[in-house]
Design an enzyme around this catalytic site. Structure first.
Site, PDB file in Angstrom:
ATOM      1  N   LEU A  88     -10.179  36.040  -9.619  1.00  0.00           N
ATOM      2  CA  LEU A  88     -10.588  37.425  -9.864  1.00  0.00           C
ATOM      3  C   LEU A  88     -10.963  37.939  -8.491  1.00  0.00           C
ATOM      4  O   LEU A  88     -11.833  37.358  -7.829  1.00  0.00           O
ATOM      5  CB  LEU A  88     -11.774  37.455 -10.825  1.00  0.00           C
ATOM      6  CG  LEU A  88     -12.222  38.821 -11.384  1.00  0.00           C
ATOM      7  CD1 LEU A  88     -11.083  39.497 -12.123  1.00  0.00           C
ATOM      8  CD2 LEU A  88     -13.424  38.654 -12.285  1.00  0.00           C
ATOM      9  N   ASP A  89     -10.298  38.987  -8.017  1.00  0.00           N
ATOM     10  CA  ASP A  89     -10.443  39.351  -6.610  1.00  0.00           C
ATOM     11  C   ASP A  89     -11.895  39.688  -6.239  1.00  0.00           C
ATOM     12  O   ASP A  89     -12.724  39.992  -7.092  1.00  0.00           O
ATOM     13  CB  ASP A  89      -9.471  40.469  -6.211  1.00  0.00           C
ATOM     14  CG  ASP A  89      -9.836  41.827  -6.783  1.00  0.00           C
ATOM     15  OD1 ASP A  89     -10.933  42.323  -6.480  1.00  0.00           O
ATOM     16  OD2 ASP A  89      -9.005  42.419  -7.499  1.00  0.00           O
ATOM     17  N   LYS A  90     -12.170  39.608  -4.962  1.00  0.00           N
ATOM     18  CA  LYS A  90     -13.535  39.681  -4.450  1.00  0.00           C
ATOM     19  C   LYS A  90     -14.275  40.930  -4.898  1.00  0.00           C
ATOM     20  O   LYS A  90     -15.468  40.895  -5.199  1.00  0.00           O
ATOM     21  CB  LYS A  90     -13.498  39.617  -2.921  1.00  0.00           C
ATOM     22  CG  LYS A  90     -14.863  39.603  -2.249  1.00  0.00           C
ATOM     23  CD  LYS A  90     -14.722  39.426  -0.743  1.00  0.00           C
ATOM     24  CE  LYS A  90     -16.090  39.366  -0.064  1.00  0.00           C
ATOM     25  NZ  LYS A  90     -15.963  39.149   1.401  1.00  0.00           N
TER      26      LYS A  90
END
Length: 234
Positions: free
Chosen positions: A101-103
């Site tokens: 899950l992107d930053k």
């Protein structure tokens, strides 16, 4: 333990998927009995296997947890990343994130020590659903929603058809069955929209619910059973 390939062993230990294990082997991060391990190498009972200098063993107890990832936390096991998800949770046993899950995004991510479970969930051919609440910089039109549902050309491919439900104001819900790099953000940018907030609220049958940001919980027995049935492990 029977003699098995090193990448399968790392997967069964919950270190990572088999593909990620091959990357670790290429990077020289894995040793067997003090020697750098190579792709295709097999592990024997009693071998001393280390990843990044830490001993790896198969756990007797299966662990699957749901975590509400805050923005800024990076879904990696690399100690080079100071805000990595493993250190942030500080779980007493080795567990690893299932996918990413992107930053900048928040919401649900699963972590486990079951490498087979991780591999099956990540297989794109299984078309597992993931649901997100997206807030963009301006209200999306019905035409844009319809076009986005049919597929968007990004990263030299066309996204798979998806289901989008328009909500109030600048929000919409989107259900994906694939996980391209920063897919939702790229899909929105293609139509001239900027994502202001992105929250994953469901992975297959597991829902984020009212789990507070930064907190985690064990999956219930019913959740685990249904999850495994959906990926053919029951």
């Amino acid at each position: 333990m029977e003699k098995i390939r090193i990448n399968k062993y790392l997967s069964q230990c919950g270190v990572c998927s088999r593909r990620e294990a091959d990357w670790m082997l290429d990077e020289g991060r894995v040793t067997v009995n003090g020697e750098p391990a190579k792709k295709g190498e097999t592990v024997n009972p009693g071998d001393d296997v280390l990843v990044d200098g830490r001993t790896v063993r198969r756990s007797e107890q299966e662990i699957i947890i749901a975590y509400h990832k805050p923005a800024g936390v990076v879904c990696t096991t690399s100690k080079k990343e100071t805000n990595n998800i493993v250190d942030r949770i500080n779980f007493p046993e080795r567990i690893y994130p299932v996918g990413r899950l992107d930053k900048d995004s928040t919401g649900l991510i699963l972590l486990t020590n079951n490498g087979q479970l991780m591999d099956e969930i990540l297989r794109s051919r299984n078309h597992h659903e993931k649901e997100y609440v997206v807030t963009v910089n301006k209200p999306p039109t019905e035409e844009i929603i319809s076009a986005m549902e049919q597929g968007v050309p990004i990263l030299n491919t066309m996204t798979k058809p998806c289901c989008i439900t328009k909500r109030e104001g600048k929000k919409f819900h989107i259900v994906l069955t694939q996980g391209l790099n920063r897919q939702i953000r790229r899909m929105c940018e293609y139509f001239g929209y900027r994502v202001r907030k992105l929250v994953r609220i469901r992975i297959m049958n597991i829902e984020l619910g009212n789990l507070p940001e930064g907190e985690w919980r064990y999956l219930t027995p019913d959740e685990t059973t249904q999850l495994k049935k959906s990926i053919g492990m029951e």
